[in-house]
Design a protein around this motif. Sequence first.
Motif, PDB file in Angstrom:
ATOM      1  N   HIS A 102       0.802  -1.091  -0.393  1.00 16.34           N
ATOM      2  CA  HIS A 102       0.072  -0.271  -0.315  1.00 16.34           C
ATOM      3  C   HIS A 102       0.948   1.270   0.150  1.00 16.34           C
ATOM      4  O   HIS A 102       0.859   2.055  -0.710  1.00 16.34           O
ATOM      5  CB  HIS A 102      -1.093   0.148   1.430  1.00 16.34           C
ATOM      6  CG  HIS A 102      -2.373  -0.893   0.707  1.00 16.34           C
ATOM      7  ND1 HIS A 102      -2.575  -2.026   1.093  1.00 16.34           N
ATOM      8  CD2 HIS A 102      -2.951  -0.347   0.783  1.00 16.34           C
ATOM      9  CE1 HIS A 102      -3.893  -2.042   0.901  1.00 16.34           C
ATOM     10  NE2 HIS A 102      -3.961  -1.418   0.956  1.00 16.34           N
ATOM     11  N   ALA A 103       1.648   1.668   0.731  1.00 14.37           N
ATOM     12  CA  ALA A 103       3.152   2.493   1.002  1.00 14.37           C
ATOM     13  C   ALA A 103       3.282   2.409  -0.478  1.00 14.37           C
ATOM     14  O   ALA A 103       3.483   3.763  -0.806  1.00 14.37           O
ATOM     15  CB  ALA A 103       3.545   2.301   2.147  1.00 14.37           C
ATOM     16  N   ILE A 104       3.940   1.580  -1.277  1.00 20.38           N
ATOM     17  CA  ILE A 104       4.637   2.375  -2.233  1.00 20.38           C
ATOM     18  C   ILE A 104       3.669   3.127  -3.381  1.00 20.38           C
ATOM     19  O   ILE A 104       4.364   3.597  -3.807  1.00 20.38           O
ATOM     20  CB  ILE A 104       5.416   0.511  -3.104  1.00 20.38           C
ATOM     21  CG1 ILE A 104       7.021   1.208  -3.334  1.00 20.38           C
ATOM     22  CG2 ILE A 104       4.529  -0.192  -3.684  1.00 20.38           C
ATOM     23  CD1 ILE A 104       7.741   0.270  -4.103  1.00 20.38           C
ATOM     24  N   ALA A 105       2.662   1.589  -3.091  1.00 27.23           N
ATOM     25  CA  ALA A 105       1.753   2.719  -4.615  1.00 27.23           C
ATOM     26  C   ALA A 105       0.700   4.057  -4.079  1.00 27.23           C
ATOM     27  O   ALA A 105       0.513   4.417  -5.003  1.00 27.23           O
ATOM     28  CB  ALA A 105       0.128   1.304  -4.282  1.00 27.23           C
ATOM     29  N   ALA A 106       0.948   3.825  -2.782  1.00 26.21           N
ATOM     30  CA  ALA A 106       0.656   5.369  -2.267  1.00 26.21           C
ATOM     31  C   ALA A 106       1.403   6.585  -3.118  1.00 26.21           C
ATOM     32  O   ALA A 106       1.399   7.605  -3.773  1.00 26.21           O
ATOM     33  CB  ALA A 106       0.389   5.421  -0.834  1.00 26.21           C
ATOM     34  N   ALA A 107       3.003   5.930  -2.948  1.00 23.07           N
ATOM     35  CA  ALA A 107       3.822   6.606  -3.132  1.00 23.07           C
ATOM     36  C   ALA A 107       3.992   6.818  -3.782  1.00 23.07           C
ATOM     37  O   ALA A 107       3.680   8.329  -5.023  1.00 23.07           O
ATOM     38  CB  ALA A 107       5.551   6.612  -2.667  1.00 23.07           C
ATOM     39  N   TYR A 108       4.384   5.881  -4.833  1.00 27.48           N
ATOM     40  CA  TYR A 108       3.670   6.273  -6.801  1.00 27.48           C
ATOM     41  C   TYR A 108       3.275   7.352  -6.979  1.00 27.48           C
ATOM     42  O   TYR A 108       3.625   8.050  -8.184  1.00 27.48           O
ATOM     43  CB  TYR A 108       4.375   5.003  -7.388  1.00 27.48           C
ATOM     44  CG  TYR A 108       4.141   5.112  -8.816  1.00 27.48           C
ATOM     45  CD1 TYR A 108       5.380   4.799  -9.316  1.00 27.48           C
ATOM     46  CD2 TYR A 108       3.073   4.763  -9.651  1.00 27.48           C
ATOM     47  CE1 TYR A 108       5.782   4.775 -10.365  1.00 27.48           C
ATOM     48  CE2 TYR A 108       4.081   5.173 -10.964  1.00 27.48           C
ATOM     49  CZ  TYR A 108       4.729   4.773 -11.664  1.00 27.48           C
ATOM     50  OH  TYR A 108       4.546   4.761 -12.325  1.00 27.48           O
ATOM     51  N   LEU A 109       1.996   7.332  -6.730  1.00 27.40           N
ATOM     52  CA  LEU A 109       0.591   7.646  -7.153  1.00 27.40           C
ATOM     53  C   LEU A 109       1.306   9.261  -6.880  1.00 27.40           C
ATOM     54  O   LEU A 109       0.358  10.426  -8.163  1.00 27.40           O
ATOM     55  CB  LEU A 109      -0.604   7.030  -6.662  1.00 27.40           C
ATOM     56  CG  LEU A 109      -1.189   5.508  -8.347  1.00 27.40           C
ATOM     57  CD1 LEU A 109      -1.970   5.044  -7.156  1.00 27.40           C
ATOM     58  CD2 LEU A 109      -1.515   6.839  -9.517  1.00 27.40           C
ATOM     59  N   LYS A 110       1.477   8.955  -5.328  1.00 28.21           N
ATOM     60  CA  LYS A 110       1.985  11.059  -5.682  1.00 28.21           C
ATOM     61  C   LYS A 110       2.505  11.329  -5.742  1.00 28.21           C
ATOM     62  O   LYS A 110       2.092  12.394  -6.929  1.00 28.21           O
ATOM     63  CB  LYS A 110       1.740  11.272  -3.732  1.00 28.21           C
ATOM     64  CG  LYS A 110       2.229  12.308  -3.529  1.00 28.21           C
ATOM     65  CD  LYS A 110       2.577  12.671  -2.118  1.00 28.21           C
ATOM     66  CE  LYS A 110       2.618  13.974  -1.283  1.00 28.21           C
ATOM     67  NZ  LYS A 110       2.042  15.148  -2.358  1.00 28.21           N
ATOM     68  N   PHE A 111       3.301  10.566  -6.806  1.00 26.80           N
ATOM     69  CA  PHE A 111       4.348  11.595  -7.565  1.00 26.80           C
ATOM     70  C   PHE A 111       4.161  11.267  -8.892  1.00 26.80           C
ATOM     71  O   PHE A 111       4.869  12.056  -9.722  1.00 26.80           O
ATOM     72  CB  PHE A 111       5.725  10.640  -7.505  1.00 26.80           C
ATOM     73  CG  PHE A 111       6.485  10.454  -8.490  1.00 26.80           C
ATOM     74  CD1 PHE A 111       8.353  11.161  -7.789  1.00 26.80           C
ATOM     75  CD2 PHE A 111       7.008  10.198 -10.042  1.00 26.80           C
ATOM     76  CE1 PHE A 111       9.405  11.593  -8.738  1.00 26.80           C
ATOM     77  CE2 PHE A 111       7.979  10.326  -9.903  1.00 26.80           C
ATOM     78  CZ  PHE A 111       9.465  11.603  -9.987  1.00 26.80           C
TER      79      PHE A 111
END
Lengths: 193, 193
Positions: free
Chosen positions: A87-96
């Motif tokens: 979840h964390a990496i997915a959210a970080a990717y989408l924020k970027f």
Amino acid sequence: MPAYHHGNLRTTLLDAAERRLREDGAEQLSLRELAREAGVSHAAPRRHFADRQALLDALAEAGFARLDATLRVALNVAGPEFVPRLHAIAAAYLKFATDDAALLELMFAGKHREGAEQIAVAASVPFGLMDALIVQGQEQGVLAAGDSHKVGVVLLATLHGIASLINGSLLVPELLDGLLETAVDQFVRGARP
Amino acid sequence: MPAYHHGNLRTTLLDAAERRLREDGAEQLSLRELAREAGVSHAAPRRHFADRQALLDALAEAGFARLDATLRVALNVAGPEFVPRLHAIAAAYLKFATDDAALLELMFAGKHREGAEQIAVAASVPFGLMDALIVQGQEQGVLAAGDSHKVGVVLLATLHGIASLINGSLLVPELLDGLLETAVDQFVRGARP
DNA sequence: CGACAATGTATGCGGTGACAACAATGGTGT
DNA sequence: ACACCATTGTTGTCACCGCATACATTGTCG
């Protein structure tokens, strides 16, 4: 009195370019305008970037480095368990991806110049991160064993696709959170043993 | 002896533009060059397209119409069962997306002109197709009941993401088939009851 | 038949990327 | 200390582009 030499024109240009990229998009980026902003002559940037594409390539490469750093931080914060890490990496990717839409488009444009191996190398790093995460999920028994690379690519593609749709205004950003959750949940259900 | 009026310049320009778009990409597309190719003065295209962006928007709109037709054909050929239909539409989407990479990028670029409602309408059609397919899957009991739109978007995002990665040369096209199968299978597993 | 809208032409403006010849700067070897 | 030279910035030029305006030709319709 300003010195004849700027000192660190290359860095100055890259910083200004990244800002204008975020504000106006890659199409609007003009070498002459960057030169004006830096207070140098219109041909000065040529000493640091062979042509416009070289500047764009440098931006893309720096973008991959920043993306990599961002994802690593997100993973570190998330702790050791697989699903929260996912979840964390997915959210970080989408924020970027949604914060820097034009940069992301540049990074994944593919139409780079020939000697752009550096970009390919830079791009492989985030892929490696995804891959390692998938392997971890398999080791923890949350995901079924199998070709981790293929699974990782599908995951990255889903995230990247959501970002593309939002950046293309085909999806309203308000749907992002719910969509992200749905996508990650479906991914885990689809790839579990 | 050529007549003063071209006759159907608009269509001629659009056709030539679509070809050059496929060959050289949107950046290289020049109104003046299209005019030369059509044998008219460089200002003639202005009568049919207010500016360069208007031409690109027209290309995008036509692209959506063609995509819609392509997907419908694929569905018709696939028969009535959900899973084959899903595979068919996914394969058709990816073929379209990789055959016409530059056009697809234009269609999903999002940076269209203001009065581009027509594009939004044209774009909603493929989304509707996906949606209807998901609903059918739910009715046939292959997919879990729920928000069909959200599920459809995740599916479209995955396909679009795979296309983006391949078009961006971050994935070799040889992986497409295997990846497509993995993605569709995982999707069905992840969204089933 | 004559006015008029549609369509194509001629010309010009400001901007851009690329290129070449020249100039200033600062480090390096002797 | 000093001449040498690679680095970096400047000036000038060229071809191209998108956009705008004024003008010419054509077909159509009252």
